[in-house]
Each structure stands twice: as structure tokens, then as C-alpha cells.
Design a protein around this motif. Structure first.
Motif, mmCIF file in Angstrom:
data_model
loop_
_atom_site.group_PDB
_atom_site.id
_atom_site.type_symbol
_atom_site.label_atom_id
_atom_site.label_comp_id
_atom_site.label_asym_id
_atom_site.label_seq_id
_atom_site.Cartn_x
_atom_site.Cartn_y
_atom_site.Cartn_z
ATOM 1 N N GLN A 197 0.860 -1.175 0.000
ATOM 2 C CA GLN A 197 0.000 0.000 0.000
ATOM 3 C C GLN A 197 0.900 1.229 0.000
ATOM 4 O OE1 GLN A 197 -1.809 0.959 3.704
ATOM 5 N NE2 GLN A 197 -3.401 2.230 2.817
ATOM 6 N N THR A 200 -6.993 2.998 6.785
ATOM 7 C CA THR A 200 -7.254 1.556 6.906
ATOM 8 C C THR A 200 -8.177 1.040 5.792
ATOM 9 O OG1 THR A 200 -8.996 2.121 8.502
ATOM 10 C CG2 THR A 200 -6.880 1.421 9.403
ATOM 11 N N GLU A 211 -14.542 7.759 14.581
ATOM 12 C CA GLU A 211 -13.165 7.848 15.064
ATOM 13 C C GLU A 211 -13.053 8.919 16.144
ATOM 14 O OE1 GLU A 211 -10.563 5.756 14.263
ATOM 15 O OE2 GLU A 211 -12.342 4.740 13.498
ATOM 16 N N TYR A 240 -14.254 0.093 18.978
ATOM 17 C CA TYR A 240 -13.933 -0.892 17.933
ATOM 18 C C TYR A 240 -12.478 -1.308 18.111
ATOM 19 C CZ TYR A 240 -12.750 -2.604 13.269
ATOM 20 O OH TYR A 240 -12.294 -3.349 12.235
HETATM 21 C C1 UD1 Z 1 -8.076 1.964 14.048
HETATM 22 C C2 UD1 Z 1 -9.577 2.136 13.829
HETATM 23 C C3 UD1 Z 1 -10.229 2.491 15.161
HETATM 24 C C4 UD1 Z 1 -9.937 1.426 16.185
HETATM 25 C C5 UD1 Z 1 -8.442 1.168 16.297
HETATM 26 C C6 UD1 Z 1 -8.172 -0.048 17.141
HETATM 27 C C7 UD1 Z 1 -9.865 2.990 11.572
HETATM 28 C C8 UD1 Z 1 -10.150 4.192 10.747
HETATM 29 N N1 UD1 Z 1 -9.803 3.200 12.887
HETATM 30 O O1 UD1 Z 1 -7.571 3.222 14.473
HETATM 31 O O2 UD1 Z 1 -11.632 2.618 14.996
HETATM 32 O O3 UD1 Z 1 -10.477 1.779 17.442
HETATM 33 O O4 UD1 Z 1 -7.867 0.930 14.994
HETATM 34 O O5 UD1 Z 1 -6.813 -0.237 17.384
HETATM 35 O O6 UD1 Z 1 -9.733 1.913 11.053
HETATM 36 N N2 UD1 Z 1 -2.693 0.727 8.478
HETATM 37 C C9 UD1 Z 1 -2.358 0.448 7.182
HETATM 38 N N3 UD1 Z 1 -2.487 1.417 6.226
HETATM 39 C C10 UD1 Z 1 -2.928 2.665 6.516
HETATM 40 C C11 UD1 Z 1 -3.260 2.960 7.864
HETATM 41 C C12 UD1 Z 1 -3.148 1.966 8.813
HETATM 42 O O7 UD1 Z 1 -1.969 -0.668 6.866
HETATM 43 O O8 UD1 Z 1 -3.013 3.469 5.595
HETATM 44 C C13 UD1 Z 1 -2.568 -0.341 9.478
HETATM 45 C C14 UD1 Z 1 -1.564 -0.001 10.564
HETATM 46 O O9 UD1 Z 1 -0.292 -0.534 10.234
HETATM 47 C C15 UD1 Z 1 -2.155 -0.733 11.768
HETATM 48 C C16 UD1 Z 1 -3.640 -0.727 11.495
HETATM 49 O O10 UD1 Z 1 -3.813 -0.482 10.105
HETATM 50 O O11 UD1 Z 1 -1.708 -2.058 11.846
HETATM 51 C C17 UD1 Z 1 -4.388 0.328 12.309
HETATM 52 O O12 UD1 Z 1 -3.922 1.594 11.944
HETATM 53 P P1 UD1 Z 1 -3.833 2.778 12.971
HETATM 54 O O13 UD1 Z 1 -3.427 4.024 12.262
HETATM 55 O O14 UD1 Z 1 -3.037 2.386 14.158
HETATM 56 O O15 UD1 Z 1 -5.383 2.903 13.362
HETATM 57 P P2 UD1 Z 1 -5.981 3.592 14.606
HETATM 58 O O16 UD1 Z 1 -5.873 5.080 14.452
HETATM 59 O O17 UD1 Z 1 -5.429 2.996 15.819
#
Ligand code: UD1
Ligand code: CA
Length: 462
Positions: free
Chosen positions: A73, A79, A155, A170
């Protein structure tokens, strides 16, 4: 029905303030991503897709040959955008389970329940109620904040002050009907506080499509905690270690302090095992009945048999070939056992003794300041202080063979390849480079001379 798994692991993990991709940081000796991959493997999915981005080379190299599909990506736009990249890899029907690479302790049973709740028809969300929900996406329900039907996820950054009071969050784990998911992903927008494509927006789409949304509760908080910072990583490590310590004590292992033990792999214990404070166990370690491990030992890939005693500050690293400490043996303090150290029954290894790729038979002793490398040591051998096997000629390694009842005096050098016959004695201070016959004394050093009439120098008078 097909089951696909998507593991999101592309994020940078800015708050870790590290050059290493976040999911490659270690918890209990395994990377965060390894924990998730290992747990996911239990579900026997048709396909497991890992989304990489930041530090993709590192993550992909670590899992080469593990049967995973990697999708990159670039750039990371959220996400939802992450899961969009996996779409071509997913089946057209069935269930897709989405996992966060930074939520390492998620339980296999919880995931199985979630997949079941989805059943290829409903959108199943894993949620948990937290005392402090700060930072997480909040579960929005109609009417009753606990029993009402789920309407969406907001969020933290987009939430109103009232929504921020909601404690049900979540966890980042969902199971979705794949056909619907593909459609929802295609319709995501990034009109939010972070200008990201949020996976969590699919919940409101499901509601609009009259697809049933179920929220399944996690077993406990620990299994859904995400890692975003060094402090959170340390906190989760302690919780995980405490869980292992509790299980060990439950099985009867006596830990001097359950908060001062680290198991970074698998520790299998017999009956009446005692472990003092600040010991670290790595890889696979087996302790037999009545084994005692004193404080401050680091033990990796080793089998320690019944009644053995390991004294403080001993370092054992069996690496790939393993190490063994035999029944009733005593090792340390300050001993070092390296790969292939194989100590028989009642062997004694004392302070500052290093043993590598060597077999010591029953009752052999090396008690002080010595090195045994590539050696075969017979029963009851006594290996003197300061003696070493010179096993390496700069190009190749050679073996030293000591027969039963050999005595090697202090400060000897045994230049391998060499065989010392049973019952032989090597005089102290000898450098021996040819075989020594059984039963004889072999000495190789200058004879002491005494000079009669010699006087000590005295200071010149001025
Ligand atoms: C996300 C959730 C949130 C939840 C939380 C739980 C979304 C929008 N929000 O937030 O509701 O409570 O997880 O821990 O989904 N990642 C990618 N590509 C991206 C962005 C993230 O692969 O473009 C991966 C990250 O490596 C990670 C995961 O997705 O493993 C979560 O990403 P992160 O930015 O930590 O999400 P949160 O803000 O914690
Ligand atoms: Ca984020």
C-alpha cells in the motif's frame, strides 16, 4: 465457504519514533506481526493477505516462505485504503476477516467466534468496553448505548464531546461478507478529520444496505490492546508476562516473583521447579522435576533434566542445535553454555567456564575459568582451572577427546586434534599438541630451576 484474512501492517507507527516498522517490534521475543500471523494460522483460511507499506522489505523478508500473500500500500491513505489494496486477492463470496498487525494478543477463539457471527452474511465487529476509550473508534448505537443496534463507528478525532463519552470501542478487528465488503470499499470517501479512507465507515454503509451488524465482545481487554508507542509495548509485554507467570504458578512452578520473569518462547516445567528473580527464557526451554534456577540467568533453547541446579548469572544459548544440562548437574554461577553443550548426569560446570559443542559424560567437572570447545569428555574427568581446548587452527575446528578419569591440571592448552587416554594426567601448565597415552603423566613445560647464591637486585644508592 471461503475464508480470507487481511492483516493490515502498512502503517508507519509514527508514535513509536523508530526507524523499524511498527509491526516488526517485538513482544515476548516475537514481532507483533508474527503474533498475529501465528494466531491467524489457526483459522486455516484459504488466503492470508498482509498489507505492507512502511518498511515493507523488512516485514516481507521476515515472513518469506510462510505462505502469505503480500500486497503493498503506497502511499498509506488509511485503513479502508489498505484493505482496498487486497481486494483483487479476495474471493468473490464468503467471509473476510480483517486484523490489525499491531494488535498482537488477539485470541484464536475470539476470532473463530467472530467469523462464525459473520457467517458470510452479517458484518461482525469485535468491540470491547474500556475505562479509558481515548483514541479509539467509538461504537455508535441507536437508543440504548449498550443494547441498541449498531449504527456506525466514529473515530476519536471525528467524535463529538458526547460521543467521546462512549466507552464501547472498535478493536480494529472485523469479519465481513466479502461480496458486500468489496462494494463498500469502492464507495469509501476521505471527508474526515484525518483525510483518510476509514475502514470503519463500512459499518454505516452496512446499516444503509440493511446488512445485519453484530458486535461481538472480546474476552478481555488485553487481547485487543493495540500498540502505538514504546510505553504501550512495554505495558502489554508486562501483561503478557504476568499471564505466563500466572499459568506457571497455576501448574505449581514456584516463582520467587511473578513480576520478575520473562518468557520469550516456550517454557515447559516439571514438578517442583523453582525459579528465582530476573531470569529470561528464550526459544524452547524444558525444565525437569526439582530443577532450580537461581537469579539472573538467561536460558535459550535448552533442556535441563531432573534435579539440576543452575546458579546465578549463568548464560545458556543453545541456538539451533540446543543444549542439555543432565540430571543432577550443577552449573554456574557465571557459566556460559553455547550450542551443542551436552552435560551428562552430575556434571559440574563452575564460574567463568565456557562450553561449546562438547559432550561431558557423567560426573565430569570443570569448575573454574576454563574453555571446552569441540570436546568429548569422559566420565569423572577433572578439567583444571584456566585450561583450554585450542580447537581452532585459524581455518578449521578440531576435536579434543578426553578418556574417562583423565585429570587435566591447571592452565593447560590442549592443541586439537588430540586424544588423551583414559586415566591420563596432564601436568599443570602444559601445552600438549600430541596424543597423551592412557594412565601416564604427560607434562610439557620447562622444568623449574633454583639458582643457589642468587640475590635480589637492590636499589642503587645516590
Ligand atoms: C483503528 C480504527 C479504530 C480502532 C483502532 C483499534 C480505523 C479508521 N480506525 O484506528 O476505529 O479503534 O484501529 O486499534 O480503522 N494501516 C495500514 N495502512 C494505513 C493505515 C493503517 O496498513 O493506511 C494499518 C496499521 O499498520 C495498523 C492498522 O492499520 O496495523 C491500524 O492503523 P492505525 O493508524 O493504528 O489505526 P488507529 O488510528 O489505531
Ligand atoms: Ca491512526
Amino acid at each position: 465457504m471461503a475464508l480470507d484474512i487481511v492483516i493490515m501492517a502498512a502503517g508507519k507507527g509514527t508514535r513509536m519514533k523508530s526507524a523499524r516498522p511498527k509491526v516488526m517490534h517485538r513482544l515476548a521475543g516475537r514481532s507483533l506481526l508474527q503474533h498475529v500471523v501465528d494466531t491467524a494460522a489457526g483459522l486455516k483460511a484459504d488466503r492470508t493477505v498482509v498489507i505492507t507499506g512502511h518498511g515493507a522489505d523488512q516485514a516481507e523478508a521476515a515472513f518469506a516462505g510462510a505462505g502469505l500473500a503480500f500486497v503493498r500500500q503506497e502511499p498509506q491513505l488509511g485503513t479502508g485504503h489498505a484493505v482496498q489494496q487486497a481486494v483483487p486477492q479476495l474471493h468473490d463470496e464468503g467471509t473476510t476477516l480483517i486484523l490489525n498487525g499491531d494488535v498482537p494478543l488477539i485470541g484464536a477463539g475470539t476470532l473463530a467466534r467472530l467469523v462464525q457471527a459473520c457467517g458470510g452474511k452479517s458484518l461482525a465487529l469485535l468491540t470491547v468496553v474500556l475505562d479509558d476509550p481515548t483514541g479509539y473508534g467509538r461504537i455508535i448505537r441507536s437508543g440504548d448505548p449498550v443494547g441498541g443496534t449498531v449504527e456506525g463507528i466514529v473515530e476519536h478525532k471525528d467524535a463529538t464531546p458526547a460521543q467521546r463519552h462512549i466507552q464501547e470501542i472498535y478493536t480494529g478487528v472485523m469479519a465481513a461478507p466479502t461480496a458486500h465488503l468489496k462494494r463498500w470499499l469502492a464507495a469509501l470517501k476521505n471527508d474526515n478529520a484525518q483525510k483518510e479512507y476509514y475502514l470503519t465507515d463500512v459499518v454505516a454503509m452496512a446499516v444503509a444496505d440493511h446488512v445485519h451488524v453484530v458486535a461481538t465482545h472480546a474476552n478481555d481487554e488485553t487481547e485487543v490492546l493495540g500498540i502505538n508507542s514504546a510505553a504501550q509495548l512495554a505495558e502489554l509485554e508486562r501483561r503478557y508476562q504476568r499471564r505466563i507467570a500466572d499459568a506457571l504458578m497455576e501448574a505449581g512452578v514456584r516463582l520467587a516473583d511473578p513480576d520478575r520473569i520473562d518468557v520469550r518462547g516456550e517454557l515447559v516445567c516439571g514438578q517442583d521447579v523453582e525459579i528465582d528473580v530476573n531470569c529470561v527464557f528464550e526459544g524452547r526451554v524444558e525444565l525437569g522435576d526439582n530443577v532450580r534456577i537461581a537469579s539472573h540467568c538467561v536460558i535459550r533453547n535448552c533442556r535441563i533434566e531432573d534435579n539440576a541446579l543452575v546458579r546465578s548469572f549463568t548464560h545458556v544459548d543453545g541456538e539451533k542445535s540446543g543444549a542439555r544440562i543432565g540430571r543432577g548437574a550443577e552449573v554456574g554461577p557465571f557459566a556460559r553454555l553455547r550450542p551443542g553443550a551436552d552435560l551428562g548426569e552430575d556434571v559440574h560446570i563452575g564460574n567463568f567456564v565456557e562450553v561449546k559443542n562438547s559432550t561431558l559424560a557423567k560426573g565430569a567437572k570443570a569448575n573454574h575459568l576454563a574453555y571446552l570447545g569441540d570436546a568429548t569428555v569422559g566420565e569423572r574427568v577433572n578439567y583444571g582451572a584456566g585450561s583450554i581446548t585450542a580447537n581452532y587452527d585459524g581455518a578449521n575446528k578440531h576435536r579434543t577427546v578426553l578418556g574417562d578419569d583423565v585429570h587435566v591440571g591447571s592452565n593447560c592448552v590442549l592443541v586439537a586434534p588430540i586424544t588423551v587416554g583414559a586415566g591420563a594426567t596432564i601436568g599443570a601448565g602444559s601445552t600438549v599438541s600430541k596424543d597423551a597415552p592412557a594412565g601416564q603423566l604427560t607434562v610439557a613445560r620447562a622444568k623449574a630451576q633454583s639458582l643457589a647464591g642468587w640475590t635480589r637486585p637492590v636499589k642503587a644508592k645516590k
